[in-house]
Scaffold this active site. Structure first.
Site, PDB file in Angstrom:
ATOM      1  N   TRP A 378       0.735  -1.125  -0.095  1.00 14.14           N
ATOM      2  CA  TRP A 378       0.031   0.026  -0.236  1.00 14.14           C
ATOM      3  C   TRP A 378       0.827   1.070  -0.175  1.00 14.14           C
ATOM      4  O   TRP A 378       0.447   2.507  -0.304  1.00 14.14           O
ATOM      5  CB  TRP A 378      -0.879   0.052   1.160  1.00 14.14           C
ATOM      6  CG  TRP A 378      -0.163   0.188   2.523  1.00 14.14           C
ATOM      7  CD1 TRP A 378       1.003  -0.504   3.026  1.00 14.14           C
ATOM      8  CD2 TRP A 378      -0.349   1.199   3.823  1.00 14.14           C
ATOM      9  NE1 TRP A 378       1.561   0.070   4.124  1.00 14.14           N
ATOM     10  CE2 TRP A 378       0.501   1.118   4.537  1.00 14.14           C
ATOM     11  CE3 TRP A 378      -1.765   2.059   3.608  1.00 14.14           C
ATOM     12  CZ2 TRP A 378       0.441   1.842   5.967  1.00 14.14           C
ATOM     13  CZ3 TRP A 378      -1.507   2.797   4.943  1.00 14.14           C
ATOM     14  CH2 TRP A 378      -0.541   2.808   5.953  1.00 14.14           C
ATOM     15  N   ASP A 379       2.099   1.045   0.278  1.00 11.70           N
ATOM     16  CA  ASP A 379       3.145   2.223   0.385  1.00 11.70           C
ATOM     17  C   ASP A 379       2.802   3.119  -1.076  1.00 11.70           C
ATOM     18  O   ASP A 379       2.853   4.269  -1.029  1.00 11.70           O
ATOM     19  CB  ASP A 379       4.706   1.661   0.200  1.00 11.70           C
ATOM     20  CG  ASP A 379       4.924   0.809   1.476  1.00 11.70           C
ATOM     21  OD1 ASP A 379       4.052  -0.022   1.871  1.00 11.70           O
ATOM     22  OD2 ASP A 379       6.218   0.866   1.850  1.00 11.70           O
ATOM     23  N   GLU A 505       0.938  -3.140  12.453  1.00  9.71           N
ATOM     24  CA  GLU A 505       1.366  -4.070  12.376  1.00  9.71           C
ATOM     25  C   GLU A 505       1.702  -5.036  13.613  1.00  9.71           C
ATOM     26  O   GLU A 505       2.256  -6.188  13.689  1.00  9.71           O
ATOM     27  CB  GLU A 505       2.396  -4.479  11.340  1.00  9.71           C
ATOM     28  CG  GLU A 505       2.051  -4.003  10.038  1.00  9.71           C
ATOM     29  CD  GLU A 505       3.104  -4.258   8.832  1.00  9.71           C
ATOM     30  OE1 GLU A 505       4.339  -4.280   9.156  1.00  9.71           O
ATOM     31  OE2 GLU A 505       2.759  -4.572   7.511  1.00  9.71           O
ATOM     32  N   LYS A 612       3.202  -0.162  16.186  1.00  8.58           N
ATOM     33  CA  LYS A 612       4.408  -0.209  15.147  1.00  8.58           C
ATOM     34  C   LYS A 612       4.230   1.077  14.514  1.00  8.58           C
ATOM     35  O   LYS A 612       5.505   1.783  14.367  1.00  8.58           O
ATOM     36  CB  LYS A 612       4.537  -1.208  14.055  1.00  8.58           C
ATOM     37  CG  LYS A 612       5.503  -1.335  13.400  1.00  8.58           C
ATOM     38  CD  LYS A 612       5.620  -2.686  12.181  1.00  8.58           C
ATOM     39  CE  LYS A 612       6.772  -2.788  11.560  1.00  8.58           C
ATOM     40  NZ  LYS A 612       6.338  -3.751  10.391  1.00  8.58           N
ATOM     41  N   GLN A 613       3.153   1.503  14.153  1.00  6.70           N
ATOM     42  CA  GLN A 613       3.146   2.604  13.240  1.00  6.70           C
ATOM     43  C   GLN A 613       1.783   3.505  13.278  1.00  6.70           C
ATOM     44  O   GLN A 613       0.790   2.566  13.869  1.00  6.70           O
ATOM     45  CB  GLN A 613       3.269   2.307  11.584  1.00  6.70           C
ATOM     46  CG  GLN A 613       2.198   1.284  11.071  1.00  6.70           C
ATOM     47  CD  GLN A 613       3.106   0.575  10.101  1.00  6.70           C
ATOM     48  OE1 GLN A 613       3.232  -0.730  10.362  1.00  6.70           O
ATOM     49  NE2 GLN A 613       2.773   0.945   8.827  1.00  6.70           N
TER      50      GLN A 613
HETATM   51  O1  IFM Z   1       3.812  -1.322   3.977  1.00  7.78           O
HETATM   52  C1  IFM Z   1       4.890  -1.504   5.034  1.00  7.78           C
HETATM   53  C2  IFM Z   1       4.135  -1.694   6.210  1.00  7.78           C
HETATM   54  O2  IFM Z   1       3.104  -0.897   6.564  1.00  7.78           O
HETATM   55  C3  IFM Z   1       5.055  -1.813   7.390  1.00  7.78           C
HETATM   56  N1  IFM Z   1       6.075  -2.581   7.112  1.00  7.78           N
HETATM   57  C4  IFM Z   1       6.638  -2.518   5.839  1.00  7.78           C
HETATM   58  C5  IFM Z   1       6.021  -2.329   4.920  1.00  7.78           C
HETATM   59  C6  IFM Z   1       6.687  -1.878   3.279  1.00  7.78           C
HETATM   60  O3  IFM Z   1       7.153  -0.869   3.499  1.00  7.78           O
END
Ligand code: IFM
Length: 771
Positions: A378-379, A505, A612-613
């Site tokens: 999705w990046d 994640e 994580k984010q």
């Molecule tokens: O898509 C990301 C994910 O959100 C976090 N781990 C790394 C992936 C690739 O950049």
């Protein structure tokens, strides 16, 4: 150097780079001294189709390497315990032969260990330069500089110039410049961010009839991947003083003078799509049949390049970049030493390189390394496409078209996952799901809404109705169908989407993830709006193509209306999911090792309240107009302390929200974490490739965070800046409905200047203005 397990914290006062090794220059990034595996990433070149890593004094798997977009090997994923629907075919980016690998000798002695080494990237010329100085005895020395240009204006071409300068005496330099077929083999350790290792796959050379080459004195090769069957062709030719020369040759360099060798190299692959998607592993049959054709294409490109000549190619490269900077530059007057501006340019240059000619998805590392096996996530839509929508919309359209072309595979995947419409893979290269760890992979079906969001944003910001009617609508409709069938109407009268993983994640398989639900709601509404925006003829075509049933869009609107959006009244915050408050808090005081994913079993992490984010906080930015400032502040205050930032995707939205809710210092801290993520190797894995989403995040942080741009996915356009106290001014550029705007923010003033196109109406600091 950091341990591979660390995440480095920045001290805002310090220059994160050593200024002697990396001198400050706004339009160049230079490194003096012995390169490292990180240097190979930082000085890589790409045009989105070809990627060439820079120099590194490191093993070949960490150092040099050339990659081609979409070119990958496949392998059978062996799950210890099988289950229906698990991803079966792994995909991993495949290194291809290098054409920039040279060995030099003087008087029969091979030159190794240069006394001086330097490499640099030039953001205006679009070249990478590697320079070496060798002592060759009796006080004489030889300078060699290798300047490489991967053409941003043409997908399949690169040019390299070797310049030899002799000091102390004339010399005969023997050059071996054969194609290096020792392509990098990528390695896998316990770090899931690295590439999968394929034991028995990789490139195999194909025999090609000499006549089919078509051009004399050139070196060609055709290769295929053993399992994926994908085929690539490569060719190069080289000249001294306009004369063609072979790949092993001698150059006479006069004392005090110089000699130049010019090499053109061409790469071609068979388009992997849609063949790869429809037939999966069966593509292997295309391999040998088409090698001669690939070589013919390379020969054609080389002939074209020779006819153009280096100077014209350089002019085209310069012109491409001139236009890029006119459309995309971000100028920051931070009153500092220029490091910030230089790094800003490096980040923008990386975005340019990764997307200039790409016809597939954009991988998490671009073509700068093998991290994440070269997969797309999705990046692309959430972090890269917004930058393109506002600076180079044609490129954004091409990338969204790739998703359109992947729809057949996404439909197939949806059937397998017992849902309607289309379900895009969480990760992969050829359109099929390659995520072997479904908890943090396949379960992230928010990717459907992320793609739909980008489609809507693209159409609103550009006004490209033709794209909407022919391709975008298919994506919107099929993703809306997926959501309507994935969730269900609960006893409480709301629509639930269960057992999904949101962007964070460190929390997996939850019910009613706020981000997923609110983005799905947007997706459903926009699909319905889009259908209504089509004229009769367009609508008929869509009804035929997609079998849209009467009342289908009404159903999507109902589902959207009744979507469960978890909120805790007592705390006054949106809940990341139904159970977040029940999870045990992470012990931030004692469990301090980072990133968590390298120190704790996933389930240890999933049980706790730790991120994580950004997840909910990201939704606050993407769908900004849905939320008031108070709720944004409360949500940010609640989630920010729980967010480790172990993913480099996090800092951008943390910066944007912190700036908006009035935490200027914190916003700056997050901005710098994004900005320096790669050049200062903050996540200790820059050697695997650049963090491309983070580069997109840097642009978002400046333009949306400090520059105050919001569009809520195309709902309404507004600018309400939050210039950092320590900055004097910020200037950025946007293209809206084809009109180019330059926005300058100073303390107390915002100027929006239209440099081309029709007038544009947008909100500036709360007032509607026509520029
Ligand atoms: O898509 C990301 C994910 O959100 C976090 N781990 C790394 C992936 C690739 O950049």
């Amino acid at each position: 150097m950091l341990d591979s397990n660390e995440i480095r914290q920045l001290d805002l006062q310090d220059d994160p780079l050593d200024a002697e090794r990396y001198p400050i220059d706004p339009w160049k990034f230079t490194e003096y001294g012995k390169p490292t595996a990180e240097s190979a990433t930082l000085f890589s070149l790409s045009n989105g189709t070809i990627g060439v890593r820079g120099e590194a004094s490191a093993p070949r798997n960490l150092g040099a390497g050339t990659f081609l977009s979409g070119f990958h090997e496949t392998f059978a994923i062996r799950h210890a315990e099988e289950a229906y629907g698990f991803a079966r075919v792994g995909q991993v980016v495949q290194g291809v032969p290098d054409t920039v690998d040279f060995r030099f000798s003087v008087n029969g002695k091979q030159l190794t260990d240069p006394q001086q080494v330097c490499q640099s990237l030039d953001f205006k010329e679009g070249t990478a330069t590697r320079s070496y100085t060798y002592e060759v005895g009796d006080g004489a020395s030889l300078e060699v500089s290798i300047v490489t240009m991967v053409c941003l204006f043409r997908a399949d071409l690169m040019a390299t110039t070797l310049t030899f300068r002799a000091h102390g005496r004339a010399m005969n330099v023997h050059v071996e410049g054969k194609m290096n077929t020792d392509h990098p083999v990528v390695s896998r350790d316990v770090d899931p961010r690295k590439a999968d290792l394929i034991a028995d796959g990789g490139l195999r050379k194909l025999e090609v009839d000499a006549i089919s080459r078509g051009v004399a004195d050139e070196s060609f090769g055709a290769f295929h991947c053993l399992h994926s069957g994908l085929t690539m062709g490569v060719g190069f030719c080289q000249q001294v003083d306009g004369e063609m020369i072979p790949d092993v040759f001698d150059v006479k360099v006069p004392d005090g003078g110089e000699k130049q060798v010019l090499r053109y190299a061409a790469y071609n692959t068979y388009r992997i799509n849609p063949i790869g998607v429809d037939k999966g592993l069966e593509v292997s049959t295309i391999g040998t049949q088409n090698s001669a054709e690939l070589i013919r294409l390379c020969a054609e490109t080389l002939n074209w390049a020779v006819a153009q000549g280096l100077e014209r190619l350089q002019d085209q490269q310069r012109a491409w970049l001139e236009r890029f900077w006119q459309e995309s530059d971000v100028a920051i007057d931070d009153g500092g030493d220029g490091r910030l501006q230089q790094t800003m340019h490096w980040e923008l240059f990386e975005l340019a390189q990764a997307t200039a000619t790409v016809a597939n998805g954009v991988s998490a590392k671009g073509l700068s390394g093998t991290g994440y096996s070269g997969h797309y996530f999705w990046d692309t839509e959430t972090y890269i496409v917004p930058f393109l929508i506002y600076t180079n919309p044609a490129r954004a359209r091409d990338i969204l078209s790739y998703r359109f072309r992947m729809l057949p595979a996404a439909r197939k995947r949806a059937r397998m996952m017992s849902v309607e419409g289309a379900l895009f893979p969480w990760r992969g290269i050829n359109g099929e799901e390659a995520s072997a760890f479904f908890e943090a992979g396949t379960a992230q079906c928010h990717i459907d809404a992320d793609i739909a969001y980008a489609v809507n944003q693209y159409v609103s910001v550009t006004g490209d109705h033709e794209f909407l009617a022919t391709e975008g609508i298919d994506i919107l409709v099929e993703t809306a169908r997926m959501w309507a069938s994935l969730g269900y109407m609960g006893w409480d009268g709301t629509f639930h989407i269960n057992t999904v993983t949101g962007p964070d994640e460190y929390t997996a398989l939850v019910d009613d993830n706020y981000y997923t639900n609110v983005m799905a709601q947007f997706n459903l509404r926009k699909a319905a709006d889009a259908l209504e925006s089509l004229d009769g003829e367009e609508l008929n075509a869509v009804v035929q193509r997609l079998g849209v049933k009467p009342g289908e869009s009404m159903h999507w609107r109902e589902v959207a209306e009744l979507m469960k959006l978890p909120y805790d009244k007592k705390l006054g915050v949106h809940l990341q999911d139904d159970d977040i408050l029940r999870r045990e808090p992470w012990d931030f005081e004692h469990d301090t090792q980072r990133p968590l994913l390298l120190h704790y079993h996933p389930i240890v992490i999933y049980r706790r309240r730790v991120l994580k984010q950004t997840d909910t906080v990201l939704a606050l930015y993407l769908l900004s107009s849905n939320f008031g400032l108070d709720v944004k502040r409360r949500d940010f205050d609640f989630y920010d302390p729980l967010t480790t930032g172990d993913s480099s995707l996090s800092a951008a939205s943390q910066c944007i929200l912190a700036a908006e809710v009035g935490y200027g210092d914190l916003a700056m801290q997050y901005f710098l974490e994004s900005l320096y993520a790669d050049v200062a190797n903050l996540h200790s894995n820059t050697s695997d490739g650049i963090h491309l989403a983070s580069a997109g995040g840097v642009w978002m942080s400046v333009v949306a965070g400090f520059g105050g741009l919001r569009d809520s996915g195309g709902e309404e356009l507004s600018i309400d800046p939050h210039l950092p106290n320590e900055w004097e001014s910020l200037t950025y550029r946007l293209t809206i409905h084809g009109s180019r705007l330059v926005i300058t923010v100073t303390h107390g003033d915002v100027t929006v200047r239209r440099v081309s196109g029709d007038p544009v109406t947008l909100q500036v600091k709360g007032e509607l203005r026509t520029v």
